[in-house]
Design a protein around this motif. Sequence first.
Motif, PDB file in Angstrom:
ATOM      1  N   UNK A 115     -11.461  -9.599   0.058  1.00 39.50           N
ATOM      2  CA  UNK A 115     -11.539 -11.045  -0.185  1.00 39.50           C
ATOM      3  C   UNK A 115     -10.635 -11.445  -1.347  1.00 39.50           C
ATOM      4  N   UNK A 116     -10.572 -10.587  -2.372  1.00 42.56           N
ATOM      5  CA  UNK A 116      -9.687 -10.859  -3.509  1.00 42.56           C
ATOM      6  C   UNK A 116      -8.236 -10.886  -3.043  1.00 42.56           C
ATOM      7  N   UNK A 117      -7.852  -9.889  -2.222  1.00 47.59           N
ATOM      8  CA  UNK A 117      -6.467  -9.793  -1.759  1.00 47.59           C
ATOM      9  C   UNK A 117      -6.061 -10.998  -0.921  1.00 47.59           C
ATOM     10  N   UNK A 118      -7.017 -11.630  -0.245  1.00 45.11           N
ATOM     11  CA  UNK A 118      -6.699 -12.767   0.615  1.00 45.11           C
ATOM     12  C   UNK A 118      -6.643 -14.085  -0.148  1.00 45.11           C
ATOM     13  N   UNK A 119      -6.984 -14.077  -1.440  1.00 45.69           N
ATOM     14  CA  UNK A 119      -6.937 -15.301  -2.240  1.00 45.69           C
ATOM     15  C   UNK A 119      -5.489 -15.754  -2.443  1.00 45.69           C
ATOM     16  N   UNK A 120      -5.286 -17.051  -2.441  1.00 44.49           N
ATOM     17  CA  UNK A 120      -3.928 -17.605  -2.483  1.00 44.49           C
ATOM     18  C   UNK A 120      -3.198 -17.322  -3.782  1.00 44.49           C
ATOM     19  N   UNK A 143       0.853  -1.187   0.000  1.00 49.27           N
ATOM     20  CA  UNK A 143       0.000   0.000   0.000  1.00 49.27           C
ATOM     21  C   UNK A 143       0.888   1.235   0.000  1.00 49.27           C
ATOM     22  N   UNK A 144       0.819   2.002  -1.089  1.00 52.60           N
ATOM     23  CA  UNK A 144       1.658   3.183  -1.253  1.00 52.60           C
ATOM     24  C   UNK A 144       0.873   4.451  -0.896  1.00 52.60           C
ATOM     25  N   UNK A 180      -3.511 -14.487  -5.638  1.00 52.46           N
ATOM     26  CA  UNK A 180      -3.565 -13.052  -5.937  1.00 52.46           C
ATOM     27  C   UNK A 180      -2.520 -12.306  -5.119  1.00 52.46           C
ATOM     28  N   UNK A 181      -1.870 -11.349  -5.748  1.00 55.53           N
ATOM     29  CA  UNK A 181      -0.995 -10.408  -5.076  1.00 55.53           C
ATOM     30  C   UNK A 181      -1.493  -9.001  -5.412  1.00 55.53           C
ATOM     31  N   UNK A 182      -1.518  -8.117  -4.431  1.00 54.71           N
ATOM     32  CA  UNK A 182      -2.128  -6.797  -4.642  1.00 54.71           C
ATOM     33  C   UNK A 182      -1.159  -5.668  -4.314  1.00 54.71           C
ATOM     34  N   UNK A 183      -1.131  -4.674  -5.206  1.00 54.29           N
ATOM     35  CA  UNK A 183      -0.391  -3.425  -4.996  1.00 54.29           C
ATOM     36  C   UNK A 183      -1.388  -2.291  -5.189  1.00 54.29           C
ATOM     37  N   UNK A 184      -1.451  -1.358  -4.260  1.00 53.01           N
ATOM     38  CA  UNK A 184      -2.450  -0.289  -4.351  1.00 53.01           C
ATOM     39  C   UNK A 184      -1.866   1.022  -3.840  1.00 53.01           C
ATOM     40  N   UNK A 199      -2.673  -7.675  -9.061  1.00 56.44           N
ATOM     41  CA  UNK A 199      -3.593  -6.589  -9.401  1.00 56.44           C
ATOM     42  C   UNK A 199      -3.028  -5.291  -8.834  1.00 56.44           C
ATOM     43  N   UNK A 200      -2.832  -4.321  -9.722  1.00 57.02           N
ATOM     44  CA  UNK A 200      -2.327  -2.998  -9.342  1.00 57.02           C
ATOM     45  C   UNK A 200      -3.503  -2.029  -9.373  1.00 57.02           C
ATOM     46  N   UNK A 201      -3.823  -1.445  -8.233  1.00 58.64           N
ATOM     47  CA  UNK A 201      -4.994  -0.567  -8.120  1.00 58.64           C
ATOM     48  C   UNK A 201      -4.538   0.853  -7.836  1.00 58.64           C
ATOM     49  N   UNK A 202      -4.709   1.725  -8.817  1.00 56.90           N
ATOM     50  CA  UNK A 202      -4.455   3.149  -8.599  1.00 56.90           C
ATOM     51  C   UNK A 202      -5.646   3.733  -7.843  1.00 56.90           C
ATOM     52  N   UNK A 203      -5.392   4.307  -6.678  1.00 54.30           N
ATOM     53  CA  UNK A 203      -6.446   4.909  -5.859  1.00 54.30           C
ATOM     54  C   UNK A 203      -7.504   3.881  -5.472  1.00 54.30           C
TER      55      UNK A 203
END
Length: 296
Positions: free
Chosen positions: A198-203, A85-86, A205-209, A177-181
């Motif tokens: 829930x998406x972020x906790x999936x095995x 989280x940036x 999936x990796x998330x940057x936001x 998944x890269x989420x701007x804002x």
Amino acid sequence: MEMNDGDNEEFGLSRNYFLAKELRGSGKRSHSKLSDIDVVDEQELIAAVSKIEPKHEKEVKELMNSYKSSYPEWAFELRCGLGLLMYGFGSKKALLEDFASTSLTEYSVVVVNGYLPGINIKQVVAALAELLWDQLKSKRKNPGSSSKVQQPFSSRSMDDLLAFLDEERKNECFVCVVIHNIDGPGLRDSETQQILARVASCSHIRMVASIDHVNAPLLWDKKMVHTQFNWCWHHVPTFAPYKIEGMLIPLILAHGNTTQSAKSATIVLQSLTSNAQSVFKVLAEYQLSHSNEEGK
């Protein structure tokens, strides 16, 4: 009861303060009105803004380049199952996309522009499932040996999509998944944030936001922050202008069409307290029911 010098001084300061407030309140009030503001044409304002020369471009570029040394650390944190989280002043769009294009080449990447108002979260999750399915097919030794023909992901329920993304498999396939804002207007409601958690906790999936709103952390409870998103916070101020993110923000002090005026009015009303909003609602309802009367 006698007062010492300190008490006398404090009493004098307090008395002078309230006297100043009283005198200021009894002065003449301004007769200026909101309608007296000289509002310019919207296109003229946009043209004027486009001519503003950016400042400190060299320093901003050097600051952006300085974050490149952190890319290996960020990539390692993602591999460990953390979410990035940036936060910090300035647009982080270019920074996140540069990080994704240079350090996330081992992942399939989906970019979500959270600053857009009309995002369909179901389509985003379906796209993640499609990419994961493509990865699984490419790693399968016998592609034709799948036991079941996959139903189109766009027609699946949200629960089915999330179950597919979280299913345990021998193949280590990941979609980033890269989420701007992630705190943008199209993602800010509670239901959407619950789905993203829930998406972020999936095995798989990796998330940057990134976030920019000062109250963004209030969108999540303790479980979402530490268990589902599993955020690793990074302070990365860029001081870069919000050129793309700000394109859809209505220009309040500009003439525009009816839709633009309605958006501007909505922004102003949302900034008021609930009591003030109730007062304006009563006035609007009265004016609509007495359309022959002139507003005052």
